[in-house]
Enzyme design. Sequence first.
Site, mmCIF file in Angstrom:
data_model
loop_
_atom_site.group_PDB
_atom_site.id
_atom_site.type_symbol
_atom_site.label_atom_id
_atom_site.label_comp_id
_atom_site.label_asym_id
_atom_site.label_seq_id
_atom_site.Cartn_x
_atom_site.Cartn_y
_atom_site.Cartn_z
ATOM 1 N N ASP A 166 -2.358 -5.062 0.728
ATOM 2 C CA ASP A 166 -1.679 -6.067 0.990
ATOM 3 C C ASP A 166 -2.404 -6.623 2.282
ATOM 4 O OD1 ASP A 166 -0.557 -4.254 2.609
ATOM 5 O OD2 ASP A 166 1.296 -4.572 2.115
ATOM 6 N N GLN A 208 0.728 -1.230 -0.046
ATOM 7 C CA GLN A 208 0.073 0.092 -0.023
ATOM 8 C C GLN A 208 0.736 1.374 0.070
ATOM 9 O OE1 GLN A 208 -3.091 -1.578 3.240
ATOM 10 N NE2 GLN A 208 -4.024 0.057 1.984
ATOM 11 N N HIS A 209 0.342 2.250 -0.423
ATOM 12 C CA HIS A 209 0.555 3.615 -0.154
ATOM 13 C C HIS A 209 1.892 4.317 -1.068
ATOM 14 C CE1 HIS A 209 -1.382 2.975 3.540
ATOM 15 N NE2 HIS A 209 -0.488 2.328 4.219
#
EC number: 2.7.1.17
Length: 434
Positions: free
Chosen positions: A233, A71-72
């Site tokens: 995830d 992520q991110h």
Amino acid sequence: MTLVMGVDSSTQSCKVVVTDAETNAIVREGRATHPNGTEVDPAAWWSALQDAIAAAGGTADLAAWAIGGQQHGMVVLDDAGRVIRPALLWNDTRSAAAAVDLIAEFGAEALAQRSGLVPVASFTITKLRWLRDSEPENAARVAAVALPHDWLTWRLRGFGPEGESPRGPVLDELVTDRSDASGTGYWNPASGGYDRELLAAALGHDAILPRVLGPAEWVLDDAGRRVGPGAGDNAGAALGLGAGPGDVVVSIGTSGTVFAVSDQRTIDPSGTVAGFADCTGRFLPLVATLNAARVLDAVAGLLAVDHAELGRLALAAEPGARGLRLVPYFEGERTPNLPDATASLTGMTLASTTRENLARAAVEGMLSGLAAGLSALRSLGVPLERALLIGGGAQSEAVRTIAPQVFGIPVEVPPPGEYVALGAARQAALVARA
């Protein structure tokens, strides 16, 4: 047999599983490594994905596929679909000051209400603000912002820069899912829409963002196969584990994560609990800790034993280690938010200071740190009825034995597996049947 593919494009590597859509049984697998670092050229992920797919037998016989991933991460594209600069990953902390600035401008409570998050350096919104302030020429070129799994899905569907892809740079074909969108800091879990004001405050202008697909929505790749929305995830792991409301997943890696499947959205202005969405239409409130398996690593090294012997020593001691207590903040802590804290060992007496008690205190201390995450979730009304223990630390017999005593709820330890990739495969199976 209907075959589907699930992908986990993580920080360290790309894992691919091809499964039977009816039974979820793994038929083929493949893997490729990713480069180290907190800043990575997405081309390395694309190369690894192609290698892992080839190792798993290719895509010719697949009915559907989906990608889960870290992520991110910030992937910024120009109007020709080219990557403008290397992606900043979730573990790149250079945007910490940007997080402080955004909180000062909007307020923590307002940001939690609007996006489910209070910004920290991990989240995409802070990385875009860093780009605006530190690389304004690059920021001005940004036509679209994607996350790692969004970009890989776009590329594998056949899109990309002219000359590198059969379908060209159609930025409006970028897609994502609720779980990954909820980790950006500019998506509203309540409305299901992007908060364009927050995006512009970060980047300096508006940009194309991936369309957020519903849990059972699908698009097509250039071969006409159905493509699921993918997942962040943690949400992918929850789906792969079959977690539902009342379940809390405790992942013990170098750091720790504690996340629960919930029917209700959570809002935490303190920022301790991130109000993520999951990939089924529910929510995935999450707490992260800095100190997990590294606590066991440190004490095993101090005692000059391997992890199996550390566990044997811990189980030879009484619960509570006769008063010996390890506060495990070896590198500060995120939950609670104590960035400058250090670890401490208390309750040392001639009777308590033994190898067995120190090993027990290490296991209990690590699990108590994770239990703080469970307490944070409970404080927001998240029901916790069963813990699913995963990650490298979960393979310790001592951890498995002591965890129920510390957490206060039943604990199950699923067999080791590629649960993010399996979650993506389950999602692919769902859209294949739709």
